[in-house]
Design a protein around this motif. Structure first.
Motif, PDB file in Angstrom:
ATOM      1  N   PHE A   6      -0.586 -27.608  64.407  1.00 22.80           N
ATOM      2  CA  PHE A   6       0.388 -28.262  65.279  1.00 22.80           C
ATOM      3  C   PHE A   6       0.380 -27.535  66.616  1.00 22.80           C
ATOM      4  CE2 PHE A   6       1.555 -29.256  61.010  1.00 22.80           C
ATOM      5  CZ  PHE A   6       2.165 -30.506  61.047  1.00 22.80           C
ATOM      6  N   PHE A   7       0.368 -28.289  67.713  1.00 21.28           N
ATOM      7  CA  PHE A   7       0.358 -27.645  69.023  1.00 21.28           C
ATOM      8  C   PHE A   7       1.025 -28.537  70.060  1.00 21.28           C
ATOM      9  CE2 PHE A   7      -3.510 -30.116  68.689  1.00 21.28           C
ATOM     10  CZ  PHE A   7      -3.731 -30.644  69.962  1.00 21.28           C
ATOM     11  N   ASP A   8       1.479 -27.914  71.122  1.00 23.81           N
ATOM     12  CA  ASP A   8       2.125 -28.642  72.221  1.00 23.81           C
ATOM     13  C   ASP A   8       2.075 -27.802  73.481  1.00 23.81           C
ATOM     14  OD1 ASP A   8       4.888 -27.195  72.762  1.00 23.81           O
ATOM     15  OD2 ASP A   8       4.719 -27.345  70.580  1.00 23.81           O
ATOM     16  N   VAL A   9       2.334 -28.443  74.605  1.00 25.61           N
ATOM     17  CA  VAL A   9       2.583 -27.757  75.872  1.00 25.61           C
ATOM     18  C   VAL A   9       4.032 -28.028  76.233  1.00 25.61           C
ATOM     19  CG1 VAL A   9       2.072 -27.702  78.342  1.00 25.61           C
ATOM     20  CG2 VAL A   9       0.204 -27.786  76.681  1.00 25.61           C
ATOM     21  N   SER A  10       4.777 -26.951  76.487  1.00 27.42           N
ATOM     22  CA  SER A  10       6.222 -27.069  76.658  1.00 27.42           C
ATOM     23  C   SER A  10       6.669 -26.668  78.060  1.00 27.42           C
ATOM     24  CB  SER A  10       6.946 -26.183  75.630  1.00 27.42           C
ATOM     25  OG  SER A  10       8.335 -26.172  75.870  1.00 27.42           O
ATOM     26  N   LEU A  11       7.550 -27.499  78.619  1.00 24.21           N
ATOM     27  CA  LEU A  11       8.229 -27.200  79.883  1.00 24.21           C
ATOM     28  C   LEU A  11       9.713 -26.955  79.643  1.00 24.21           C
ATOM     29  CD1 LEU A  11       6.566 -30.011  82.046  1.00 24.21           C
ATOM     30  CD2 LEU A  11       5.730 -27.691  81.616  1.00 24.21           C
ATOM     31  N   VAL A  12      10.089 -26.748  78.383  1.00 29.06           N
ATOM     32  CA  VAL A  12      11.492 -26.519  78.042  1.00 29.06           C
ATOM     33  C   VAL A  12      12.017 -25.264  78.729  1.00 29.06           C
ATOM     34  CG1 VAL A  12      13.103 -26.049  76.140  1.00 29.06           C
ATOM     35  CG2 VAL A  12      11.286 -27.730  75.844  1.00 29.06           C
ATOM     36  N   ASP A  13      11.143 -24.258  78.882  1.00 28.12           N
ATOM     37  CA  ASP A  13      11.517 -23.034  79.586  1.00 28.12           C
ATOM     38  C   ASP A  13      11.086 -23.047  81.044  1.00 28.12           C
ATOM     39  OD1 ASP A  13      12.716 -21.950  77.352  1.00 28.12           O
ATOM     40  OD2 ASP A  13      10.926 -20.881  76.707  1.00 28.12           O
ATOM     41  N   LEU A  22       2.753 -23.150  86.317  1.00 23.49           N
ATOM     42  CA  LEU A  22       1.419 -23.595  86.726  1.00 23.49           C
ATOM     43  C   LEU A  22       0.916 -24.659  85.758  1.00 23.49           C
ATOM     44  CD1 LEU A  22      -1.250 -20.805  85.916  1.00 23.49           C
ATOM     45  CD2 LEU A  22       0.828 -21.206  84.634  1.00 23.49           C
ATOM     46  N   PRO A  23      -0.055 -25.486  86.185  1.00 22.35           N
ATOM     47  CA  PRO A  23      -0.576 -26.543  85.314  1.00 22.35           C
ATOM     48  C   PRO A  23      -1.375 -25.955  84.156  1.00 22.35           C
ATOM     49  CG  PRO A  23      -1.164 -26.919  87.626  1.00 22.35           C
ATOM     50  CD  PRO A  23      -0.670 -25.524  87.523  1.00 22.35           C
ATOM     51  N   MET A  24      -1.358 -26.647  83.013  1.00 26.90           N
ATOM     52  CA  MET A  24      -2.069 -26.178  81.831  1.00 26.90           C
ATOM     53  C   MET A  24      -2.534 -27.364  81.000  1.00 26.90           C
ATOM     54  SD  MET A  24      -0.656 -23.845  78.650  1.00 26.90           S
ATOM     55  CE  MET A  24      -0.112 -22.497  79.677  1.00 26.90           C
ATOM     56  N   LEU A  25      -3.732 -27.234  80.426  1.00 26.46           N
ATOM     57  CA  LEU A  25      -4.284 -28.259  79.549  1.00 26.46           C
ATOM     58  C   LEU A  25      -4.769 -27.598  78.263  1.00 26.46           C
ATOM     59  CD1 LEU A  25      -5.303 -31.272  79.230  1.00 26.46           C
ATOM     60  CD2 LEU A  25      -7.498 -30.433  80.101  1.00 26.46           C
ATOM     61  N   THR A  57      -5.829 -34.676  69.962  1.00 24.61           N
ATOM     62  CA  THR A  57      -6.269 -34.994  71.312  1.00 24.61           C
ATOM     63  C   THR A  57      -5.653 -34.003  72.287  1.00 24.61           C
ATOM     64  OG1 THR A  57      -6.474 -36.803  72.918  1.00 24.61           O
ATOM     65  CG2 THR A  57      -4.362 -36.577  71.790  1.00 24.61           C
ATOM     66  N   ALA A  58      -6.113 -34.033  73.514  1.00 19.90           N
ATOM     67  CA  ALA A  58      -5.650 -33.071  74.517  1.00 19.90           C
ATOM     68  C   ALA A  58      -4.225 -33.354  74.948  1.00 19.90           C
ATOM     69  CB  ALA A  58      -6.579 -33.106  75.727  1.00 19.90           C
ATOM     70  N   THR A  59      -3.538 -32.288  75.341  1.00 15.35           N
ATOM     71  CA  THR A  59      -2.198 -32.434  75.899  1.00 15.35           C
ATOM     72  C   THR A  59      -1.998 -31.384  76.982  1.00 15.35           C
ATOM     73  OG1 THR A  59       0.168 -32.548  75.410  1.00 15.35           O
ATOM     74  CG2 THR A  59      -1.104 -30.876  74.232  1.00 15.35           C
ATOM     75  N   GLY A  60      -1.027 -31.606  77.821  1.00 16.24           N
ATOM     76  CA  GLY A  60      -0.769 -30.625  78.865  1.00 16.24           C
ATOM     77  C   GLY A  60       0.046 -31.192  80.002  1.00 16.24           C
ATOM     78  N   CYS A  61       0.089 -30.419  81.065  1.00 17.24           N
ATOM     79  CA  CYS A  61       0.774 -30.828  82.294  1.00 17.24           C
ATOM     80  C   CYS A  61      -0.139 -30.494  83.450  1.00 17.24           C
ATOM     81  CB  CYS A  61       2.109 -30.090  82.426  1.00 17.24           C
ATOM     82  SG  CYS A  61       3.037 -30.560  83.902  1.00 17.24           S
ATOM     83  N   THR A 109      -6.826 -24.376  79.494  1.00 17.72           N
ATOM     84  CA  THR A 109      -7.265 -24.289  80.888  1.00 17.72           C
ATOM     85  C   THR A 109      -6.057 -24.236  81.820  1.00 17.72           C
ATOM     86  OG1 THR A 109      -9.208 -25.612  80.323  1.00 17.72           O
ATOM     87  CG2 THR A 109      -8.716 -25.331  82.655  1.00 17.72           C
ATOM     88  N   PHE A 110      -6.039 -23.228  82.681  1.00 13.42           N
ATOM     89  CA  PHE A 110      -5.030 -23.138  83.735  1.00 13.42           C
ATOM     90  C   PHE A 110      -5.567 -23.859  84.967  1.00 13.42           C
ATOM     91  CE2 PHE A 110      -4.592 -19.159  81.230  1.00 13.42           C
ATOM     92  CZ  PHE A 110      -3.345 -19.423  80.684  1.00 13.42           C
ATOM     93  N   CYS A 111      -4.729 -24.694  85.601  1.00 15.62           N
ATOM     94  CA  CYS A 111      -5.117 -25.524  86.751  1.00 15.62           C
ATOM     95  C   CYS A 111      -6.317 -26.404  86.418  1.00 15.62           C
ATOM     96  CB  CYS A 111      -5.423 -24.667  87.974  1.00 15.62           C
ATOM     97  SG  CYS A 111      -4.080 -23.575  88.500  1.00 15.62           S
ATOM     98  N   PRO A 112      -6.224 -27.252  85.388  1.00 20.37           N
ATOM     99  CA  PRO A 112      -7.382 -28.036  84.945  1.00 20.37           C
ATOM    100  C   PRO A 112      -7.873 -29.064  85.941  1.00 20.37           C
ATOM    101  CG  PRO A 112      -5.380 -28.780  83.855  1.00 20.37           C
ATOM    102  CD  PRO A 112      -5.027 -27.517  84.575  1.00 20.37           C
ATOM    103  N   SER A 113      -7.069 -29.438  86.929  1.00 16.81           N
ATOM    104  CA  SER A 113      -7.469 -30.486  87.871  1.00 16.81           C
ATOM    105  C   SER A 113      -8.274 -29.954  89.042  1.00 16.81           C
ATOM    106  CB  SER A 113      -6.230 -31.204  88.419  1.00 16.81           C
ATOM    107  OG  SER A 113      -5.551 -31.859  87.395  1.00 16.81           O
ATOM    108  N   ASN A 114      -8.620 -28.659  89.011  1.00 18.38           N
ATOM    109  CA  ASN A 114      -9.274 -28.052  90.167  1.00 18.38           C
ATOM    110  C   ASN A 114     -10.687 -27.551  89.869  1.00 18.38           C
ATOM    111  OD1 ASN A 114      -7.068 -28.426  91.777  1.00 18.38           O
ATOM    112  ND2 ASN A 114      -6.200 -26.420  91.396  1.00 18.38           N
ATOM    113  N   PRO A 115     -11.578 -28.379  89.329  1.00 19.12           N
ATOM    114  CA  PRO A 115     -12.901 -27.873  88.957  1.00 19.12           C
ATOM    115  C   PRO A 115     -13.733 -27.380  90.120  1.00 19.12           C
ATOM    116  CG  PRO A 115     -12.858 -30.261  88.853  1.00 19.12           C
ATOM    117  CD  PRO A 115     -11.440 -29.817  89.063  1.00 19.12           C
TER     118      PRO A 115
END
Length: 311
Positions: free
Chosen positions: A129-136, A140-143, A158-162, A251-257
Motif C-alpha cells: 500500500f502506498f500514497d503521496v500525502s499533502l496532509v502535512d 516540493l513535487p514528488m512522483l 499505478t503511479a501517484t504523486g503531486c 522522483t523529486f520534481c518529476p516534471s523537469n527532465p
C-alpha cells in the motif's frame, strides 16, 4: 545421504529461503530531478526497524537505490534549504527538517510542511500500500512509480504523486516565506498546521470520516493534485496497491527532465519547479484557485507519461 546430513541440508535450505524472501522485499530508487539539491529523509513506522540509511544528499540529477526489507512500513520525503552551522556543526533544513541535527534522520519525521511518500509493504492480502500525502503540507513535487504493473492483481498498481507547483498557488495565510526570498513561498502549510483547528486537523469531534470533511484549503491541494492525499480521510482516491515484490521509483520534481542543475538550494529569485517547456493552459474551468491547474509537458516521453497525473 545420512539422516543427520539430510537434516543439516534441509535447515540450510530453510535459512537460504528465509534470507532470500525476507532480507529484501523491494528496492526504492530515489531520483532528484530538481535544479537544486534535495536531502531525502526516511522514517520507519512503529515496530519497524530503521533502514540502512535514514537520510542522505542527492545533488541535482543524482539517483540512489535503497534496499527495503520485507513487511517494511514508513515514509520518506525531500528536505530543502539545508545547511550545517559552522560553529555548532548542526545540520538543519528549512523545509522537511527531521530535528536530528544530522543528515541522517533519527526518532522523528518531517517537520511540516512536507510532501510525503508513505508505504506499507506486504500488508493485507500480500499487497503493498502506498500514497503521496499533502496532509502535512507541501514543499516540493514528488512522483511514486511502480516499476511494473500487474493488472490481474486486483490492486491499483499505478503511479501517484503531486506534480504541481503548489508553492506558486499557495494561499497567503499558508505560505512559508524566507526572510531573504523576496516574498516567494518555499513551502505551503496545511490548514491544520496553520490554524490548529479540529475541523482542519480531523481531531476531537471531527476525528472520524463522517464529521471531518474537505476544507476549502484542502480542496486547493486536491484540485491541483487529484491523486494525492489532501486531508486525513481522503482514502478513496489516494491509496494505491501493488503485489508485494514490486520496486518503486521516487522522483523529486518529476516534471523537469531537461532542467539544468542550479545551486545547492532553491534560489530566492524563483524555484524552477516547472521548466520552460511546460505550456500553461490555464484553469480547467473558471479562473479560481479552487479549479484544477493544467500543464502540458512537451519535452520528453518521461514528462508526457507524468502529465496525466494532473487530471
Amino acid at each position: 545421504m545420512a539422516k543427520s546430513q539430510s537434516l543439516t541440508f534441509f535447515f540450510l535450505l530453510l535459512v537460504i529461503s528465509f534470507l532470500a524472501s525476507g532480507a529484501k522485499a523491494a528496492s526504492f530508487t530515489l531520483t532528484n530531478n530538481c535544479g537544486y539539491t534535495v536531502w531525502p529523509g526516511i522514517l520507519s513506522g512503529a515496530g519497524t526497524a530503521p533502514l540502512s540509511t535514514t537520510g542522505f544528499v542527492l545533488n541535482s540529477g543524482q539517483s540512489r537505490s535503497v534496499d527495503i526489507p520485507s513487511s517494511w512500513s514508513g515514509r520518506l520525503w525531500g528536505r530543502t534549504y539545508c545547511s550545517t552551522n559552522q560553529s555548532t556543526s548542526t545540520f538543519s533544513c528549512v523545509t522537511g527538517d527531521c530535528g536530528s541535527g544530522k543528515i541522517d534522520c533519527s526518532g522523528s519525521g518531517a517537520t511540516p510542511p512536507a510532501t510525503l511518500a508513505e508505504f506499507t509493504l506486504n500488508g493485507s492480502g500480500g499487497m503493498d500500500f502506498f500514497d503521496v500525502s499533502l496532509v502535512d503540507g507541501y514543499n516540493l513535487p514528488m512522483l511514486v512509480s511502480p516499476t511494473s504493473s500487474t493488472a490481474s492483481s486486483g490492486g491499483n498498481c499505478t503511479a501517484t504523486g503531486c506534480l504541481a507547483d503548489l508553492n506558486g498557488i499557495c494561499p497567503s495565510n499558508l505560505k512559508v516565506i524566507l526572510s531573504d526570498s523576496g516574498g516567494q513561498s518555499v513551502a505551503c502549510k496545511s490548514a491544520c498546521d496553520a490554524f490548529g483547528k479540529p475541523e482542519f486537523c480531523c481531531s476531537g469531534a471531527y476525528g472520524n470520516p463522517n464529521t471531518c470533511k474537505p476544507s476549502s484549503y484542502s480542496q486547493i491541494f486536491k484540485n491541483a493534485c487529484p491523486r494525492a492525499y489532501s486531508y486525513a480521510y481522503d482514502d478513496a482516491t489516494s491509496t494505491f496497491t501493488c503485489p508485494t515484490g514490486v520496486n518503486y521509483i521516487i522522483t523529486f520534481c518529476p516534471s523537469n527532465p531537461g532542467q539544468k542543475a542550479g545551486e545547492n538550494n532553491p534560489q530566492a529569485a524563483g524555484i524552477p519547479l516547472i521548466n520552460d517547456s511546460m505550456v500553461f493552459l490555464g484553469p480547467a474551468s473558471g479562473g479560481t484557485l479552487a479549479k484544477t491547474w493544467r500543464f502540458a509537458a512537451v519535452t520528453s516521453a518521461a514528462s508526457l507519461a507524468a502529465f496525466w497525473l494532473q487530471f
